[in-house]
Structures are given as C-alpha cells and as structure tokens.
Design a protein around this motif. Structure first.
Motif, PDB file in Angstrom:
ATOM      1  N   ARG A  50       0.492   5.776  -1.333  1.00 26.69           N
ATOM      2  CA  ARG A  50      -0.472   6.852  -1.550  1.00 26.69           C
ATOM      3  C   ARG A  50      -0.117   7.518  -2.867  1.00 26.69           C
ATOM      4  O   ARG A  50       1.024   7.899  -3.088  1.00 26.69           O
ATOM      5  N   LYS A  51      -1.103   7.627  -3.752  1.00 29.09           N
ATOM      6  CA  LYS A  51      -0.910   8.344  -5.018  1.00 29.09           C
ATOM      7  C   LYS A  51      -2.122   9.243  -5.222  1.00 29.09           C
ATOM      8  O   LYS A  51      -3.250   8.803  -5.018  1.00 29.09           O
ATOM      9  N   MET A  65      -4.836   9.328  -2.690  1.00 32.60           N
ATOM     10  CA  MET A  65      -5.663   8.134  -2.476  1.00 32.60           C
ATOM     11  C   MET A  65      -4.792   6.965  -2.050  1.00 32.60           C
ATOM     12  O   MET A  65      -3.655   6.847  -2.507  1.00 32.60           O
ATOM     13  N   TYR A  88      -7.102   1.308  -6.381  1.00 26.41           N
ATOM     14  CA  TYR A  88      -7.168   2.426  -5.446  1.00 26.41           C
ATOM     15  C   TYR A  88      -8.451   2.307  -4.630  1.00 26.41           C
ATOM     16  O   TYR A  88      -9.423   1.696  -5.082  1.00 26.41           O
ATOM     17  N   MET A 134       0.856  -0.466 -10.136  1.00 28.57           N
ATOM     18  CA  MET A 134      -0.437  -0.036  -9.608  1.00 28.57           C
ATOM     19  C   MET A 134      -1.532  -1.019 -10.007  1.00 28.57           C
ATOM     20  O   MET A 134      -1.674  -1.345 -11.178  1.00 28.57           O
ATOM     21  N   CYS A 163      -3.324   3.624  -2.606  1.00 29.60           N
ATOM     22  CA  CYS A 163      -3.052   2.898  -3.846  1.00 29.60           C
ATOM     23  C   CYS A 163      -2.415   1.562  -3.479  1.00 29.60           C
ATOM     24  O   CYS A 163      -1.517   1.509  -2.642  1.00 29.60           O
ATOM     25  N   GLU A 187       0.842  -1.196   0.000  1.00 30.73           N
ATOM     26  CA  GLU A 187       0.000   0.000   0.000  1.00 30.73           C
ATOM     27  C   GLU A 187       0.871   1.237   0.000  1.00 30.73           C
ATOM     28  O   GLU A 187       1.880   1.310   0.688  1.00 30.73           O
ATOM     29  N   TRP A 212     -11.284   4.936  -2.932  1.00 27.68           N
ATOM     30  CA  TRP A 212     -11.686   6.339  -2.969  1.00 27.68           C
ATOM     31  C   TRP A 212     -13.158   6.424  -2.644  1.00 27.68           C
ATOM     32  O   TRP A 212     -13.850   5.410  -2.582  1.00 27.68           O
TER      33      TRP A 212
END
Length: 123
Positions: free
Chosen positions: A39-40, A43, A55, A52, A45, A37, A57
């Motif tokens: 963060r991109k 969010m 995600y 990837m 990710c 895990e 959201w």
C-alpha cells in the motif's frame, strides 16, 4: 504489510467497484510470481521485484476504477491516458461491463517487460 490491511481497501468499496477491483487485483498478481502487493499513498500498489509497477485506484469524478501504470510513458496503447502526467498513464475500467482481461494482461506484460528487459532498472 498484513493481508488484512491490504484487503481493507477493497472491502470498504461499494459494488460494483469492490468486485471489479478484487478481480483486477487477481489479474495483476497472476501475471508474474515476482509481483507483490503493498500500500502506498493509501492505494494498492503492485511491485515487480520491489520496484513500483502499477496502482489500483478510483477516479474522483467518475468513481470508476483504473490501473495506473507507473512507467506509462514507455507504453504505447490507445486506451492509456496520460492526462497531465509526465511519467504515468491510466487505463480506465468500467465496473458495469466485463473486464477486458486480455487487454489488461497485454498491458501488464508490456509494463513488466520494461523491467524484465532492463529498460527500467530493477535493484
């Protein structure tokens, strides 16, 4: 990324979304030891071997959580929505109902198989 930074996204959410998103996080991470895990774009990710995969959201209009499948165009499932996206699809979750764990696990397996079988290249 530090665990505290990853946790902040979830902890700042209101219930029932907070519990729902935390449960989804656990379901995703439990699918494969190669899932990490990060963060991109603000969010959470989830990556499979640094690639990837999906995600988490919440929809700006309905405020309901969803899983965004990065390679959704390769996935065929009646509850996946492409909307106006060409590559990605989303799977909506109602935070006031039981999470459809089996359905989500199946979707994640389908997505991970794209990487495992080389349909989507992993570095």
């Amino acid at each position: 990324m530090k665990q505290e930074q990853l946790d902040t996204y979830y902890l700042n959410k209101e219930e029932p979304n907070k519990s729902c998103l935390l449960a989804l996080r656990d379901i995703i991470l439990a699918q494969d030891d190669n899932i990490t895990e990060t963060r991109k774009y603000g969010m959470p990710c989830f990556c499979y071997k640094q690639k990837m995969c999906c995600y988490l959201w919440t929809d700006k209009k309905t405020n309901e959580p969803y899983i965004l499948m990065v390679e959704g165009k390769h996935l065929d499932h009646p509850k996946l929505e492409a909307g106006n996206r060409s590559r990605m699809k989303i799977f909506r979750i109602n935070p006031n109902k039981d999470i459809p764990i089996d359905e989500i696990s199946l979707l994640l397996k389908m997505a991970l198989d794209l990487y495992r079988k080389g349909i989507v290249k992993v570095k």
